[in-house]
Scaffold this motif. Structure first.
Motif, PDB file in Angstrom:
ATOM      1  N   ASP A  65       9.034  -5.371   2.691  1.00 11.51           N
ATOM      2  CA  ASP A  65       8.798  -4.356   1.923  1.00 11.51           C
ATOM      3  C   ASP A  65       9.952  -3.919   0.767  1.00 11.51           C
ATOM      4  OD1 ASP A  65       6.317  -3.910   2.914  1.00 11.51           O
ATOM      5  OD2 ASP A  65       6.788  -1.872   4.126  1.00 11.51           O
ATOM      6  N   CYS A  81       4.364  -0.262  -1.222  1.00 10.55           N
ATOM      7  CA  CYS A  81       4.444  -0.952   0.096  1.00 10.55           C
ATOM      8  C   CYS A  81       3.235  -1.272   0.735  1.00 10.55           C
ATOM      9  CB  CYS A  81       5.127   0.085   1.213  1.00 10.55           C
ATOM     10  SG  CYS A  81       7.170   0.080   0.767  1.00 10.55           S
ATOM     11  N   ASP A  85       1.674  -5.137   1.216  1.00 13.78           N
ATOM     12  CA  ASP A  85       1.606  -5.260   2.660  1.00 13.78           C
ATOM     13  C   ASP A  85      -0.116  -5.902   2.695  1.00 13.78           C
ATOM     14  OD1 ASP A  85       3.906  -4.695   3.342  1.00 13.78           O
ATOM     15  OD2 ASP A  85       3.578  -2.774   4.227  1.00 13.78           O
TER      16      ASP A  85
END
Length: 156
Positions: A65, A81, A85
């Motif tokens: 991240d 983030c 992800d």
């Protein structure tokens, strides 16, 4: 049509023997970060180390991240983030998700798990893997537990 997926803590667990997960698998670690000490990185990193020692390729959001810049509003950093992800799960060939404790309390982890369930990626809770590896690292034969979701289709 809207598809909604919810975590059901009372669902009957599905078990997977860790030996049935090939060592060439790509495992993504999912769990809570926001609001925890150092974003829970020590827990993520410890599990990543254990899984790598067992021979797995690991995608660890605590390592991948981005770092928040001083002038970046938190909500934009958070979205960056989460979206990053989810794209990692989709684009990097993730074959299994391993969850940390309290993953269901994290919006980001729930988004990751929803993505995984949509793609048919199995999820496994970390406790049995970590416990077994610590007690007998040479023969990973423990049974692990997956989480179960309930999907509801709602006509729009």
């Amino acid at each position: 049509m809207i598809v909604r997926s919810t975590y059901n803590p009372n669902a009957t667990p599905i078990t997977i023997d860790i030996t049935h997960i090939p060592t060439n698998s790509i495992i993504y670690i999912s769990g809570p970060m926001t609001g925890l000490i150092d974003d829970n990185k020590s827990t993520f990193n410890s599990l990543a180390h254990t899984l790598r020692t067992m021979g797995y390729t690991v995608i660890n959001p605590a390592e991948s991240d981005p770092t928040r810049t001083p002038n970046q509003p938190f909500h934009l950093f958070y979205l960056e983030c989460i979206l990053g992800d989810i794209l990692d799960i989709i684009n990097l060939g993730v074959t299994h998700i391993v969850t940390l404790d309290d993953f269901h309390l994290s919006l980001g982890a729930r988004a990751e798990l929803h993505t995984a369930h949509t793609l048919g990626i199995p999820t496994i809770h970390h406790t049995s893997i970590t416990h077994h590896h610590t007690n007998n690292p040479s023969i990973p034969t423990t049974t692990t537990t997956t989480t179960t979701t309930t999907t509801t289709l709602i006509a729009a």
